[in-house]
Every structure is written in structure tokens, then in C-alpha cells.
Design a protein around this motif. Sequence first.
Motif, mmCIF file in Angstrom:
data_model
loop_
_atom_site.group_PDB
_atom_site.id
_atom_site.type_symbol
_atom_site.label_atom_id
_atom_site.label_comp_id
_atom_site.label_asym_id
_atom_site.label_seq_id
_atom_site.Cartn_x
_atom_site.Cartn_y
_atom_site.Cartn_z
ATOM 1 N N GLU A 455 0.822 -1.211 0.000
ATOM 2 C CA GLU A 455 0.000 0.000 0.000
ATOM 3 C C GLU A 455 0.858 1.264 0.000
ATOM 4 O O GLU A 455 0.474 2.297 -0.551
ATOM 5 C CB GLU A 455 -0.910 -0.007 1.235
ATOM 6 N N ALA A 456 2.040 1.195 0.641
ATOM 7 C CA ALA A 456 2.932 2.363 0.697
ATOM 8 C C ALA A 456 3.623 2.621 -0.635
ATOM 9 O O ALA A 456 4.148 3.715 -0.863
ATOM 10 C CB ALA A 456 3.987 2.164 1.782
ATOM 11 N N ALA A 466 9.657 0.891 -0.240
ATOM 12 C CA ALA A 466 8.906 0.863 1.013
ATOM 13 C C ALA A 466 9.637 -0.013 2.022
ATOM 14 O O ALA A 466 10.011 -1.146 1.712
ATOM 15 C CB ALA A 466 7.493 0.352 0.783
ATOM 16 N N VAL A 467 9.846 0.521 3.234
ATOM 17 C CA VAL A 467 10.574 -0.224 4.267
ATOM 18 C C VAL A 467 9.848 -0.095 5.603
ATOM 19 O O VAL A 467 9.294 0.956 5.917
ATOM 20 C CB VAL A 467 12.025 0.293 4.428
ATOM 21 N N PRO A 468 9.854 -1.151 6.421
ATOM 22 C CA PRO A 468 9.292 -1.046 7.767
ATOM 23 C C PRO A 468 10.284 -0.345 8.698
ATOM 24 O O PRO A 468 11.502 -0.542 8.590
ATOM 25 C CB PRO A 468 9.090 -2.512 8.170
ATOM 26 N N VAL A 469 9.773 0.496 9.601
ATOM 27 C CA VAL A 469 10.635 1.293 10.483
ATOM 28 C C VAL A 469 10.080 1.283 11.900
ATOM 29 O O VAL A 469 8.868 1.383 12.108
ATOM 30 C CB VAL A 469 10.745 2.745 9.976
ATOM 31 N N SER A 470 10.987 1.170 12.872
ATOM 32 C CA SER A 470 10.613 1.276 14.269
ATOM 33 C C SER A 470 11.728 2.012 15.010
ATOM 34 O O SER A 470 12.892 1.592 14.951
ATOM 35 C CB SER A 470 10.423 -0.114 14.883
ATOM 36 N N ASP A 471 11.376 3.121 15.658
ATOM 37 C CA ASP A 471 12.347 3.937 16.392
ATOM 38 C C ASP A 471 13.546 4.330 15.514
ATOM 39 O O ASP A 471 14.694 4.303 15.961
ATOM 40 C CB ASP A 471 12.837 3.186 17.639
ATOM 41 N N GLY A 472 13.263 4.671 14.275
ATOM 42 C CA GLY A 472 14.313 5.115 13.373
ATOM 43 C C GLY A 472 15.127 3.997 12.758
ATOM 44 O O GLY A 472 16.019 4.251 11.944
ATOM 45 N N ARG A 473 14.844 2.769 13.115
ATOM 46 C CA ARG A 473 15.595 1.610 12.591
ATOM 47 C C ARG A 473 14.805 0.961 11.467
ATOM 48 O O ARG A 473 13.609 0.708 11.606
ATOM 49 C CB ARG A 473 15.824 0.614 13.729
ATOM 50 N N ARG A 474 15.476 0.718 10.355
ATOM 51 C CA ARG A 474 14.829 0.111 9.195
ATOM 52 C C ARG A 474 15.014 -1.402 9.198
ATOM 53 O O ARG A 474 16.101 -1.900 9.478
ATOM 54 C CB ARG A 474 15.399 0.703 7.909
ATOM 55 N N VAL A 508 12.067 6.855 -0.611
ATOM 56 C CA VAL A 508 11.724 5.867 0.419
ATOM 57 C C VAL A 508 10.451 6.248 1.163
ATOM 58 O O VAL A 508 10.312 7.366 1.662
ATOM 59 C CB VAL A 508 12.889 5.713 1.421
ATOM 60 N N ALA A 509 9.530 5.297 1.236
ATOM 61 C CA ALA A 509 8.325 5.445 2.058
ATOM 62 C C ALA A 509 8.511 4.552 3.283
ATOM 63 O O ALA A 509 8.674 3.342 3.153
ATOM 64 C CB ALA A 509 7.082 5.028 1.271
ATOM 65 N N GLU A 510 8.511 5.164 4.473
ATOM 66 C CA GLU A 510 8.714 4.404 5.702
ATOM 67 C C GLU A 510 7.361 3.986 6.289
ATOM 68 O O GLU A 510 6.448 4.809 6.401
ATOM 69 C CB GLU A 510 9.503 5.229 6.716
ATOM 70 N N VAL A 511 7.257 2.719 6.655
ATOM 71 C CA VAL A 511 6.020 2.167 7.220
ATOM 72 C C VAL A 511 6.273 1.851 8.692
ATOM 73 O O VAL A 511 7.048 0.940 9.013
ATOM 74 C CB VAL A 511 5.599 0.895 6.464
ATOM 75 N N PRO A 512 5.664 2.600 9.610
ATOM 76 C CA PRO A 512 5.891 2.360 11.045
ATOM 77 C C PRO A 512 5.392 0.972 11.462
ATOM 78 O O PRO A 512 4.303 0.541 11.052
ATOM 79 C CB PRO A 512 5.075 3.460 11.722
ATOM 80 N N VAL A 513 6.192 0.289 12.263
ATOM 81 C CA VAL A 513 5.805 -1.040 12.747
ATOM 82 C C VAL A 513 6.097 -1.128 14.243
ATOM 83 O O VAL A 513 6.914 -0.382 14.781
ATOM 84 C CB VAL A 513 6.561 -2.166 12.001
#
Length: 536
Positions: A455-456, A466-474, A508-513
Motif C-alpha cells: 500500500e505504501a 517501502a521499508v518497515p521502520v521502528s524507532d528510526g531503525r529500518r 523511500v516510504a517508511e512504514v511504522p511497525v
Amino acid sequence: MKFGPASPADAVGGVTVHTLRQGSLVLKKGTTIGPAEVEALTRAGVKEIVVVRLEDGDISEDAAAASIAQAVAGDGVNVERAFTGRANLFAARAGVLVVDRAAVDRINAVDEAITLATLSAFKPVVEGEMIATVKLIPFGVEKRLCDAAVSAAGNSVLRVAPYIIKRVGIVSTMLPGLAPKVIEKTLRVTAERLAPAGAAIIAERRVPHEQQALAAAVKELLGLGAELVIVFGASAIADRRDVIPAAIEHVGGSIEHFGMPVDPGNLLLIGKAEGVPVLGAPGCARSPVENGFDWVLMRLLAGLKVTRTDLTGMGVGGLLMEIVTRPQPRVPVGADESRKVAAVILAAGRSTRMGGPNKLLAELGGKTLVRIVAEQALASRASEVIVVTGHQADEIEKSLAGLNVKFARNPDFAEGLAGSVKAGISAVPKEADAAIVLLGDMPLIDAQLIDRLIEAYAPDRGGLIAVPVSDGRRGNPVLWSRRFFAELMTLDGDIGARHLIAKHGEAVAEVPVEGHGAFLDIDTPQALEAARLAPS
């Protein structure tokens, strides 16, 4: 000027046209023939040598080059002593190179024997940088031609305009969704841009993306003594009546020009308030990569006025790079659902850190790791699933029996991850618009995350990776537009594609996880145990 062959005795006073090598004798081009040279040529058995002699009314190449170079040099330019018909010109200080293009053309039109080459006009230069060269083609030229070139130069063809603006104010407007780290990066990149000019950010303000708030911030920076104000908008300027230009006019300023034929950099705005330049920066100005913003910024720092004519004249040579975030071709409305994204699962590795057994065949909840990943990919919106095998390929493929997946063998699996990426990308069908690359040892990746990454993927909005990201970490998996397939095919060894993500940060589209699923790969027995203990 006389040119032609002569015996060594008749060549006295002439200058050699070519380097001559015969036996142990080496006589370099440009050597003036004297008695010692005649003796050496005779001893070597040379019967004839090509020389050139100046005639009355001629001037030597060095004298001509030096004369023209001195005529060309203006303020902030040093001339090096002429040698072999060439006189080089250097910047005496840091600044912006100003070139009288018409004068350069006049000099080069005088005669084919006289040439002047320069760096591009308005190029930022550093002290000691070579900025131009005068080169005489033959060994001499008629003095009247040299005089004509000097006359054609007029008043200083070249000068280096020094940087005079040192105090810069920055305003960043804010909207929901604009991460603070984006602004921090923008400030860092801007400071690095200003440093060569000896300029610095004296103050920065962050305000809502609203006319009144922005106008107040601009007014404050002017009051603090800013000699240039740059506004980075949370939203691109769309019209002369938009927030940024309206704010400039609200403080009594004016808009001088909006838009420029340089890509990246189209949406640049130049205004003025209280006699101070105010720039509405295009989005590309957040990136350190050269763009149209640089062309205007450095001129302004050198105190050079940038007119509408200057801007509209930048079109030739203004396409600086392929802009990967631009939709090409433009996607019709409603086409998002029709995009095809293939899933590529990398399952060819040797599991060396696992201490023996193939980790992909280890079980979690009664299923092998690779089967768990494949089932989640099949349950997602991915158009098809491709599994790359290599080490123990038959066993891996057997563990996926009954699943609607395709296999791609990587014969070079022992050489590292890159070979598997290339094997998988090569197997993606031509009709696929993108590929999402999953690792076969990450069993906590679920169909929901895969769908969120798909979707991203929004080429019409610049989301091409598109990449999953949490606390700035990919983490993983990563979705790649077909536009990057060629670059993925250049990977080598055991190095992944993280550097390509960094290279194309604007795409890059970051997807929060939440949780560890996007970061937990099963490389060790301890990691496998952690996965077994993770909540389902």
C-alpha cells in the motif's frame, strides 16, 4: 611564421615541432635548435628535422598566451606564467566565477590559432582552483591576431565574485507527518552548503504551515540581522498565492520569480523583504545532491542578483538527473489497485551461523521457517511468490510442497546474498511493477505487514521503495519499484541493498511497525528460541 623540414645545420634558431627519438637521442618538442643540438642530430645520423621559425610581425606562443590571459583576468583571478603556449588562470579567492560569455566567443572567433576555455559561468570555486586556460595552437602567431584577441577581451572577461553574505536565517514550516529528523537533516545539509561560502545559520525557527506564523518568523529573522532567509516548507509551493509567497508579501516583501527550468529544483521561489533575499526552497534542497537550489543560493551568497532572465536561461543543461520519484508515465486515477507486486523470498543461504543444520528447515509451530514466510506471502496482496533456492535446494523445495510458488535457483549461493537477490529479481515477470524482497529466515513477517508495504508503494507520490521502520531503525522486507531493478542487478558478494536505500532516500516510504518481526532473523539457535517464545 615558417614551418617545414630543414637539415640540422639549416635548422639553427628554429623550434622543433615534434619530439624526435633516434638511438640514444631524445629531442623534445619545443626545443630551440642551437649548435649543441646540431651536433647531437648529426652524430645520431638525423638528416632532416621539422622546425618552425617566427617571422617579422610574429609573436611567440608563450608571449601571446600570456598577453591574452592578462587581458582576460579580472578581479579575483591570478595568471600563471605561460609555458608551451598555455597560460592557466586560477581563482585568487573563494567565490562564484563570473564569465562574459560574449567576450569569450569573440576571442575564440579571432583566429583558430587562439583558444580560451573556462569553467561554467557561475560555478562556485575555491581559492587556487583552475578556472580557465589560454592555449595557442601553433608555436607562434601574428602579433596583429594577438592584439585583436586582447582587444576582444574588453574589460575583464573573468572575475571571481567573493562571498559576502554570511548570516543566514532558516524557517521550517510544520505539518502533521513531518518528522523532526527531516528538519534536523535539512539544517545539517544546509549548513554544509553554506560552509564553503563562510556563511552560517544564525537562527532557525519552526512554525506551523500558516501565513501569519511564517510571516512572524521571517520578520523575526530579519530583525536578528539575517542577510538571507531560506524557508523550507512542509508542503511544496503550488502558486504565487500559497502560504510562503503570501507570508513574504505580508511582511512588505515582494515575489521576484517563482519556478525555474532546472530539475530537480523547479519549485524554487525568489523574493525580497526589507532588501534581503528570501528563498522559498524546493523539496530537493533537503538533499545534499546538487540541484537548482544550489545554482541560485551560491550566486546570492556572492551578492550576485539573480534575475528572471538568469533563471529562464538555465533550461539548457538544467536537467541535472533522472528524478526517480517522478511518475513515469503518469499513473491514471484508480490505477493503484491494478499494480502488480511480486514477492521474492531468499532461501538459498548455507546457514553457517546456525552451526550446522539448515535454519530454513528448522520448525516453528510445526512448520519450517521458509514455509511460514511463503504462506504469509501467499496470503498477502502479492501477485505471485518466487522462492530463490540454492543450498539444499531439493529439501527447501520439498518443504514447500503444495504451495503455489515458483522457484528460481541461485547456483552462486555460496558467494553471498547478492546472487540470490539477482536470481530473484531476474525471475520477476515483466508485468510486475515492483518486487518485495523477503528473507526466508524471518518467520514473524506476516501478510498484514506485506500488504502495508504494498500500500505504501505509491509511484505517483514518490514512494518507490517501502521499508518497515521502528524507532528510526529500518527492517525487512523491502519493496522495490521496477525502476531500481537494474541497480539491484549490480549487487555483489554478501552485501545487501541498504546502500541503495540510502542513495535514493527521497524515494523511500517508511512504514511504522511495532514489535520485533521486521528485525528478527533466525541466524542462531538462540534466535530460533526467541522466535518460539515470541507472542503469536
